[in-house]
Design a protein around this motif. Structure first.
Motif, mmCIF file in Angstrom:
data_model
loop_
_atom_site.group_PDB
_atom_site.id
_atom_site.type_symbol
_atom_site.label_atom_id
_atom_site.label_comp_id
_atom_site.label_asym_id
_atom_site.label_seq_id
_atom_site.Cartn_x
_atom_site.Cartn_y
_atom_site.Cartn_z
ATOM 1 N N MET A 70 0.858 -1.062 0.119
ATOM 2 C CA MET A 70 0.120 -0.051 0.075
ATOM 3 C C MET A 70 0.970 1.195 0.200
ATOM 4 S SD MET A 70 -2.705 1.174 2.974
ATOM 5 C CE MET A 70 -3.157 2.699 3.140
ATOM 6 N N PRO A 71 0.710 2.098 -1.005
ATOM 7 C CA PRO A 71 1.583 3.196 -1.039
ATOM 8 C C PRO A 71 1.247 4.045 0.262
ATOM 9 C CG PRO A 71 0.382 2.868 -2.982
ATOM 10 C CD PRO A 71 -0.054 2.179 -2.128
ATOM 11 N N ALA A 72 2.267 4.858 0.678
ATOM 12 C CA ALA A 72 2.150 5.600 1.968
ATOM 13 C C ALA A 72 1.436 7.129 1.676
ATOM 14 C CB ALA A 72 3.691 5.997 2.604
ATOM 15 N N LEU A 73 1.821 7.555 0.349
ATOM 16 C CA LEU A 73 1.002 9.111 0.117
ATOM 17 C C LEU A 73 -0.369 8.909 -0.371
ATOM 18 C CD1 LEU A 73 1.497 12.090 -0.380
ATOM 19 C CD2 LEU A 73 2.217 11.305 -2.807
ATOM 20 N N ASN A 74 -1.116 9.379 0.516
ATOM 21 C CA ASN A 74 -2.665 9.707 0.264
ATOM 22 C C ASN A 74 -2.732 11.157 -0.344
ATOM 23 O OD1 ASN A 74 -5.081 7.569 0.879
ATOM 24 N ND2 ASN A 74 -2.944 7.281 1.272
ATOM 25 N N ILE A 75 -3.515 11.673 -0.996
ATOM 26 C CA ILE A 75 -3.749 12.860 -1.643
ATOM 27 C C ILE A 75 -5.611 13.292 -1.585
ATOM 28 C CG2 ILE A 75 -3.622 14.806 -3.425
ATOM 29 C CD1 ILE A 75 -1.016 13.300 -4.374
ATOM 30 N N LYS A 76 -5.864 14.268 -0.958
ATOM 31 C CA LYS A 76 -7.148 14.554 -1.199
ATOM 32 C C LYS A 76 -7.210 16.172 -1.602
ATOM 33 C CE LYS A 76 -9.214 11.180 1.498
ATOM 34 N NZ LYS A 76 -10.039 10.527 0.959
ATOM 35 N N GLN A 77 -7.953 16.213 -3.000
ATOM 36 C CA GLN A 77 -8.055 17.550 -3.661
ATOM 37 C C GLN A 77 -9.558 18.043 -3.188
ATOM 38 O OE1 GLN A 77 -8.889 17.435 -7.709
ATOM 39 N NE2 GLN A 77 -7.344 18.971 -8.247
ATOM 40 N N LEU A 78 -9.133 19.263 -2.634
ATOM 41 C CA LEU A 78 -10.388 20.001 -2.140
ATOM 42 C C LEU A 78 -10.640 21.197 -2.946
ATOM 43 C CD1 LEU A 78 -9.494 19.362 1.646
ATOM 44 C CD2 LEU A 78 -11.054 18.050 0.425
ATOM 45 N N PHE A 79 -11.926 21.549 -2.922
ATOM 46 C CA PHE A 79 -12.246 22.916 -3.834
ATOM 47 C C PHE A 79 -12.953 23.978 -3.049
ATOM 48 C CE2 PHE A 79 -14.729 24.699 -7.565
ATOM 49 C CZ PHE A 79 -13.577 25.196 -8.211
#
Length: 231
Positions: free
Chosen positions: A1-10
């Protein structure tokens, strides 16, 4: 499982993208370009995901919205990082070209990309680049205020961003047409202002002819953002 998670918010009013990046294992997080009006939403997300917010990074001194960085620091005890060229009162970290920052096992690298403003900084992280207003999807930020310089922006994009791998995912600070991301390869081929077929002089002429309206919030946003948004 990749460590990096990204949440794009607007943020709808200013068409601003905010990014929450975190290490999914160690739960350490950073924010890029948070917006004051979205403070409660962003705090709720951090708490729901059980994250420890360590740093807020600003891509530049924004003219169209007020940052929530100061309030975030009060809430979570995080640090605020801005360009070394930005005269921000109370910033904790003054970012220079090539600086690296870790959150959990993830490493973020800064790239100075001035031209839209003199303070613009992009951030590279594991195949992603967060470009602020330096490079937008099929466009770029304006260059007619805050020490903007079209020729300098052209050099920033060509020498700092377009040298990244073509499959690098581009996450900008704004979009006005419904796009969420692009790639360096796409922008090199299809960006109508900065694509590889354009010369510096052509780009400078394009930017001279834009004649854009003054940002509605500039007189409020810029002074506030020089105080970490604590107005």
């Amino acid at each position: 499982m990749p460590a990096l998670n990204i949440k794009q918010l607007f943020d709808l009013e200013s068409s601003t993208y905010t990014y929450l990046l975190f290490d999914a294992v160690q739960r350490e997080a950073i924010f890029i370009d948070p917006v004051l009006e979205q403070f409660e939403r962003d705090c709720m997300l951090i708490e729901q995901l059980n994250l420890r917010l360590s740093t807020i990074f600003e891509t530049h001194i924004h003219a169209d919205h007020v940052t929530s960085s100061g309030r975030m620091r009060e809430q979570f005890g995080c640090k605020i990082a801005v360009s070394r060229h930005a005269k921000v009162q109370g910033a904790d970290i003054h970012v220079s070209d090539g600086d690296t920052f870790s959150f959990g096992s993830v490493v973020l690298k800064s790239l100075e990309t001035p031209g839209h403003t003199s303070t613009c900084t992009s951030y590279v992280c594991e195949g992603y680049v967060f470009t602020g207003d330096a490079l937008l999807i099929r466009g770029c930020g304006r260059t007619d205020f805050q020490e903007g310089n079209a020729a300098q922006l052209f050099e920033s994009v060509r020498k700092k961003l377009f040298v990244l791998p073509d499959d690098t995912i581009v996450y900008p600070a704004h979009d006005y047409k419904g796009f969420t991301s692009s790639t360096i390869g796409e922008e090199k081929m299809h960006n109508p202002r900065l694509g590889v077929e354009k010369s510096k002089q052509e780009f400078v002429e394009i930017m001279k002819k834009l004649h854009l309206e003054r940002p509605k919030k500039i007189d409020i946003a810029v002074p506030a953002n020089l105080e970490c948004g604590l107005i």
